[in-house]
Every structure is written in structure tokens, then in C-alpha cells.
Write a protein that holds these residues in place. Structure first.
Motif, PDB file in Angstrom:
ATOM      1  N   PRO A 208       0.857  -1.218  -0.057  1.00 27.83           N
ATOM      2  CA  PRO A 208      -0.089   0.163  -0.150  1.00 27.83           C
ATOM      3  C   PRO A 208       0.843   1.336  -0.024  1.00 27.83           C
ATOM      4  O   PRO A 208       0.425   2.328  -0.173  1.00 27.83           O
ATOM      5  N   ILE A 209       1.863   1.040   0.165  1.00 26.35           N
ATOM      6  CA  ILE A 209       2.918   2.236   0.144  1.00 26.35           C
ATOM      7  C   ILE A 209       2.775   3.069  -1.344  1.00 26.35           C
ATOM      8  O   ILE A 209       2.777   4.281  -1.460  1.00 26.35           O
ATOM      9  N   GLY A 210       2.754   2.271  -2.220  1.00 27.04           N
ATOM     10  CA  GLY A 210       2.156   2.588  -3.514  1.00 27.04           C
ATOM     11  C   GLY A 210       3.230   3.606  -4.480  1.00 27.04           C
ATOM     12  O   GLY A 210       2.699   3.530  -5.841  1.00 27.04           O
ATOM     13  N   ALA A 211       4.163   3.818  -3.991  1.00 21.89           N
ATOM     14  CA  ALA A 211       5.028   4.551  -4.892  1.00 21.89           C
ATOM     15  C   ALA A 211       6.524   4.635  -4.147  1.00 21.89           C
ATOM     16  O   ALA A 211       6.773   4.706  -3.022  1.00 21.89           O
ATOM     17  N   PRO A 212       7.735   4.651  -4.913  1.00 16.68           N
ATOM     18  CA  PRO A 212       9.151   4.707  -4.251  1.00 16.68           C
ATOM     19  C   PRO A 212       9.368   5.951  -3.421  1.00 16.68           C
ATOM     20  O   PRO A 212       9.858   5.671  -2.367  1.00 16.68           O
ATOM     21  N   ASP A 213       8.403   6.930  -3.865  1.00 12.51           N
ATOM     22  CA  ASP A 213       8.914   8.239  -3.172  1.00 12.51           C
ATOM     23  C   ASP A 213       8.243   8.326  -1.611  1.00 12.51           C
ATOM     24  O   ASP A 213       8.731   8.725  -0.774  1.00 12.51           O
ATOM     25  N   ASN A 214       7.311   7.439  -1.607  1.00  8.53           N
ATOM     26  CA  ASN A 214       6.461   7.262  -0.438  1.00  8.53           C
ATOM     27  C   ASN A 214       7.126   6.788   0.822  1.00  8.53           C
ATOM     28  O   ASN A 214       6.803   6.815   2.063  1.00  8.53           O
ATOM     29  N   PHE A 240       8.465  -0.783  -6.043  1.00  5.97           N
ATOM     30  CA  PHE A 240       8.501   0.506  -5.126  1.00  5.97           C
ATOM     31  C   PHE A 240       9.702   0.334  -4.374  1.00  5.97           C
ATOM     32  O   PHE A 240       9.913   1.432  -3.612  1.00  5.97           O
ATOM     33  N   ALA A 241      10.554  -0.753  -4.244  1.00  8.17           N
ATOM     34  CA  ALA A 241      11.661  -0.744  -3.412  1.00  8.17           C
ATOM     35  C   ALA A 241      12.516  -1.707  -4.018  1.00  8.17           C
ATOM     36  O   ALA A 241      12.148  -2.730  -4.767  1.00  8.17           O
ATOM     37  N   PRO A 242      13.862  -1.330  -3.835  1.00  8.17           N
ATOM     38  CA  PRO A 242      14.785  -2.531  -4.272  1.00  8.17           C
ATOM     39  C   PRO A 242      15.005  -3.716  -3.595  1.00  8.17           C
ATOM     40  O   PRO A 242      14.410  -3.738  -2.492  1.00  8.17           O
TER      41      PRO A 242
END
Lengths: 320, 257
Positions: A208-214, A240-242
Motif C-alpha cells: 500500500p506504500i504505492g510509490a518509491p517516493d512514499n 516500489f523498493a529494491p
């Protein structure tokens, strides 16, 4: 008294804090003499820090020709030579990325069993406890071989101070051939991030974080907590994350004092990587999420509302 | 290009492990798969041979007779044939396993590369790549997530913490322990699965390869389930702030923070 050799990991000129739990495991019930081996730093500078946790001898480990830190091969061969020179009964290291690599090589060179990633050890019973089946079961395994070779999961053993007097020494291992594998380059991380497996506190963001920037929202909270930031597999697979941030079955296994899972549903595969955390907190807006059945504390709420408030409350409580 | 892939037959990671007696587990009805990390090694091996345009990938497994079924799915992913060294020991020690793998490979051909996974998801020993390399006197790199092979040289990357990566260089043939990130293993198509049924799997006993059974039993003294937590104490509060404050207070009171 049996002798236990320990390979110490250093960082930015100092002894990494995760070594102290390893030293406590190495010492057992004060039944072993602990000899520390150090390759990157000056043994004399590390002496006082290590003596506070029971190390009676700090050895500067070198190889006759070449740089011991340029190859995990050379380091493993030097340790194998040290086992003989110092008549070690046990040789131990951390189950970190460098530790796993050096001790894997060492077990093969010595051709004795290697017990990897243990969570506790009992020298009297000659057993250690480690995970089997991705954290689903714990196995009590026999310690066999001479020397006994093992690695300890970071943060699994609580450090206990045991000040003693220590001396320093130097050992120049005679390793005839050149290394088979050399480190050509170290590519630094784009961001200066704390390593997940070594962090005392971890805050993880799910899909649910939804985007890397979040993840910045979690970074801010992590900064106040002194925490590392993790991700669930679903979030990594969504891009969204490595992968280096992934906790769980095909990611990293962690054992922090506090694990805060935000927007993580609680799949078996995720728990495989974090169930040995001492305290688990879940933040999830679905009150029926399986994670609430398997954690210690929960907040039912949207992480985008809860996490910023958590950061604020933690900051305020620190300033008090 | 003769490439060997050491693959282990392990319980599916999604399966429940039912403990039997003091130190054993029940395999009745338990689904077994190719160790997931070995699949990354297999995929890399298949791509390497495809790129070379010649050669073959051979799967080598040490395990029970039922492991042949698991090997079929590896064959469906592009391996040409398989070798099964039979052992019913569920906790066979990794030294014996490495010697058996070496003997089986050596009997079959001359490896240009050997792949396997960084660890097996059953016993989590994380040492087979190193031991196989030692048996062959080859270089080894483990937990590899990027690899390039050219002109007798392998360049491999491994994560060393906090997202930093180490670039290792070695000559080939070498042993590579694969991890997630190296590639995306292919999903076999129906014709591949059908073809795999006809591929050859040679079987050996440990004794056929001159390997002595291990002197001591590798089974753990005890195997027990990791206790599950009994359920969360949910922070109550009229507002988000009240719940968060209660949480922070609870964590501070119990000295977690």
C-alpha cells in the motif's frame, strides 16, 4: 580453558556494535577464552572496546604477501592458519554478508561442519539452535568438528559486558598462492542506508506504500527511531523498493528488538524473515489483516495517517 | 559449454512443516519443489548455453528417489538431462553432499561452469557452493545477483549490506551461488513440460560413486515449531494521535524504546 576465535567486523575505524552479542555467544558461560581477530583496523585501537566484552587477546590478522581485505579467499585462508597457530577449539563470526562469505570458505578449507546463522549456543551440551525451513521451525543441532565453526545471527544474542585485561598481538599468515577471487570494486549504495540485518529497529512498508517516493515517510520515522527501512515482497515486486530492502522468505532474515510493519498483511513468507524479532508492531487499516493475529501490538489505521503522527510523537518525546 | 546445476529437492516454502517425533518431519502429502535459489542458478545456466549456441545444462541432485519428480520441473525449464544421487537422509551433511555432487559431475563430464543457489530453504546451511568449489579447486562466489562471463573470466556482484555491492572477479570454470535478482526464472510452457517427461535422469547410489555414508547422523537433536504470538494488543484511542501515544508509552514502559 577452551579457546574461541572470533572474527571482528569494523566500520569507519571502529568496532561495529553487532560484534558484542557475538562475543557474548563466543564466551559462553565464561567458559571460553576469547581471542579476537581483526583485519581492517588497528588492533591496539580496538583493544579497549573488545576487552569490555571479555576478549583477552586482540590479534591483527595479516597475510604474508598481499592485502587480506582484497579477497574473502585470503581472509578465510588466514583464519584457517590462525586456528592452528592459536590452537582454537572454536572459530566464530557474524552471519552478515562478509561473515557468511568468509566462514563458508573457511568451513570448506578446514573440511569441518559449519553451523550457520545460530541464535544461541550451549557449549556444555555441545549444541546450537538455528532456524530450519525458513523460520518455521527451530533446530537444535550438534556442534561437531575440530575446530567447531559457526556464525551467529546479528542481534540474536544480547551483549553482556565482561571486562577483562587484554593484550594485542600480530599474526602474519603464510598463504602461499594468490587468491582465486578478488574484490575488484565496491559500489556504494546510492543512499547511505543502515543495513537491515544489523539494525536494532526496523520499519517496513508493504504494497500500500504505492510509490518509491512514499518510502520517504518511513525514512523520516526511521531517522527518529535509529531504524532501518524494509519492504515486503509485494512492494519490491511492484517496483516500489529494491530487493536489498526486502524482508522475508526470498529477502533478508532479521531479528531486531522492534519491528514495525506498516501496510503488511502478514503472509507466512514475510513472517519467515522477521518472526524472531523481539517485539512486532503492526499498522494496518484492515482490522482483519492476518498480521494482527501474529504480532504484539497493533494500530488499526491508514499508515499514511499513522506514521507521520508516530514520527511527531517520537520526536516530541525525545525532546522532553 | 558444459554447465552443471546443483539443485536440491526441498519442501515448498508455502507448505506447513509437520514435526514428527523429536527431530523429524512428516513428508506425507508434503509438496516438494526445486530449491528456489537453485532456480535462479538454473535460469542463468540455461541462458548461458542459449547464448553460446552450443552445449547443455545438466541438473545434479542428491536426494530421495522422489526427487526425480522435482527434477522434471527443472528439466522443463531448459536443462537437457539429470543425474540423481540417491540418499534418503533428509539432513545429509553438506560435506557428503558436496563430495557426491563432485563425483557425479566428474563421472559425467568436464564442467565449464557450475551453478547452484546461495542456500537451501530447508536446512539453511548456506555452504554447498563453497564446498563444491573446494572439491573441484575452483573459485567460488556466493549470493550473486549479477553475472557476466567473458573470455574465461567471470565478474559477479553481491550485496554486502545497506544496498552496497561488491564486484568480484575470478577465472572460469567457477562455482556461482545464485540469489534473487540474478534473473527472472522462466515459467515452463506446456510443450516444455511434456518434453521434460522424456528427458534422461541417470540414477546412482552414493556407493556407486565411491562416497561413504557420513560417519555421524546429520539430523538435529531436536526440531520444534517456532511459537506464534497469540495476537496483538490493539491500541485503543479516539484518534490516531491517542493510539500512537499509547503505543509509544507502552514501548517505552517495556523498555523497547
Amino acid at each position: 580453558m577452551p579457546k574461541t576465535g572470533v572474527l571482528i567486523e569494523t566500520e569507519n575505524g571502529g568496532v561495529k556494535a553487532i560484534n558484542y552479542g557475538l562475543l557474548t555467544a563466543a564466551m559462553g558461560n565464561k567458559e571460553n577464552e576469547v581471542i579476537a581477530f581483526i583485519t581492517q583496523n588497528d588492533a591496539a585501537e580496538a583493544k579497549d572496546d573488545l576487552a569490555a566484552y571479555g576478549v583477552s587477546k586482540v590479534v591483527q590478522l595479516k597475510v604474508g604477501s598481499g592485502d587480506i581485505n582484497s579477497s574473502p579467499d585470503l581472509c578465510a585462508r588466514a583464519l584457517a592458519a590462525a586456528v592452528e597457530e592459536f590452537e582454537l577449539d572454536h572459530i566464530a563470526g557474524l552471519a552478515t554478508a562478509p561473515g557468511r562469505d568468509i566462514f563458508g570458505r573457511l568451513g570448506a578449507i578446514l573440511d569441518v561442519p559449519l553451523v550457520s546463522d545460530i541464535q544461541s549456543i550451549d557449549y556444555g551440551a555441545e549444541t546450537a539452535v538455528k532456524s530450519h525451513f525458513s523460520g518455521k521451525t527451530m533446530a537444535t543441532v550438534k556442534l561437531e568438528g575440530s575446530p567447531v565453526v559457526f556464525t551467529v545471527r546479528p542481534n540474536a544474542v544480547d551483549p553482556v559486558e565482561n571486562p577483562v585485561d587484554a593484550e594485542t598481538a600480530e599474526f602474519n599468515a603464510d598463504v602461499a598462492d594468490g587468491p582465486k577471487v578478488t574484490v575488484k570494486e565496491v559500489k556504494a549504495s546510492q543512499q547511505d542506508k543502515m543495513e537491515l540485518t544489523e539494525a536494532p529497529v526496523i520499519i517496513t512498508g508493504g504494497r500500500p506504500i504505492g510509490a518509491p517516493d512514499n518510502y520517504k515517510m518511513l525514512d523520516e520515522c526511521a531517522e527518529v527511531l535509529g531504524a532501518a527501512v524494509g519492504a515486503s515482497r509485494a512492494s519490491v515486486d511492484a517496483g516500489f523498493a529494491p530487493h536489498s530492502m526486502q524482508v522475508g522468505q526470498t529477502g533478508k532474515t532479521v531479528s531486531p528488538n522492534l519491528y514495525i510493519a506498516c501496510g503488511v498483511s502478514g503472509a507466512v513468507q514475510h513472517f519467515a524473515g522477521m518472526k524472531t524479532s523481539k517485539v512486532i508492531v503492526a499498522i494496518n487499516n484492515d482490522k482483519d489483516a492476518p498480521i494482527f493475529e501474529k504480532c504484539d501490538y497493533g494500530i488499526i489505521g491508514d499508515m499514511f495517517e499513522v506514521v507521520p503522527v508516530l514520527t511527531e510523537v517520537l520526536k516530541a518525546s525525545e525532546e522532553k | 559449454m558444459q554447465v552443471y546445476v546443483c539443485a536440491k529437492h526441498v519442501p515448498d516454502t508455502a507448505a506447513n512443516i509437520k514435526i514428527k517425533g523429536e527431530n523429524d518431519y512428516d513428508t506425507t502429502g508434503l509438496k516438494f519443489v526445486v530449491n528456489p535459489y537453485d532456480e535462479y542458478g538454473l535460469e542463468e545456466a540455461v541462458r548461458l548455453v542459449e547464448k553460446a549456441g552450443k552445449g547443455e545444462v545438466v541438473i545434479v541432485t542428491v536426494g530421495p528417489a522422489q526427487a526425480a519428480n522435482t527434477m522434471r520441473s527443472a528439466l522443463a525449464m531448459g536443462a537437457a538431462r539429470g543425474i540423481l544421487v540417491k540418499s534418503d537422509d533428509k539432513f545429509l551433511d553438506s560435506r557428503t553432499a558436496a563430495r557426491a555432487l563432485k563425483a557425479a559431475i566428474e563421472k559425467d563430464g568436464s564442467p565449464d561452469m557450475i551453478f547452484t543457489g546461495k542456500t537451501s530453504v530447508d536446512t539453511e546451511g548456506s555452504q554447498t557452493p563453497y564446498r563444491v568449489a573446494r572439491e573441484f579447486d575452483f573459485p567460488v562466489a556466493n549470493e550473486i545477483s549479477a553475472l557476466e562471463i567473458q573470455d574465461g573470466k567471470a565478474t559477479a556482484e553481491r550485496e554486502i549490506g545497506g544496498g552496497a555491492r561488491e564486484v568480484l572477479e575470478m577465472s572460469t570454470p567457477c562455482v556461482i551461488g545464485a540469489t534473487k535478482g540474478l534473473n527472472e526464472p522462466r515459467y515452463p510452457k506446456f510443450p516444455d513440460i511434456m518434453k521434460a517427461k522424456k528427458k534422461e535422469i541417470k540414477e546412482f547410489e552414493l556407493a556407486d560413486l565411491g562416497i561413504d555414508a557420513p560417519a555421524s547422523d546429520g539430523a538435529p537433536v531436536k526440531l520444534e515449531p517456532v511459537p506464534e504470538r497469540s495476537g496483538a494488543k490493539i491500541m485503543q484511542g479516539g484518534s490516531v494521535r491517542e493510539s500512537v501515544e499509547e503505543l509509544v508509552k507502552t514501548l517505552k514502559d517495556s523498555k523497547v524504546l
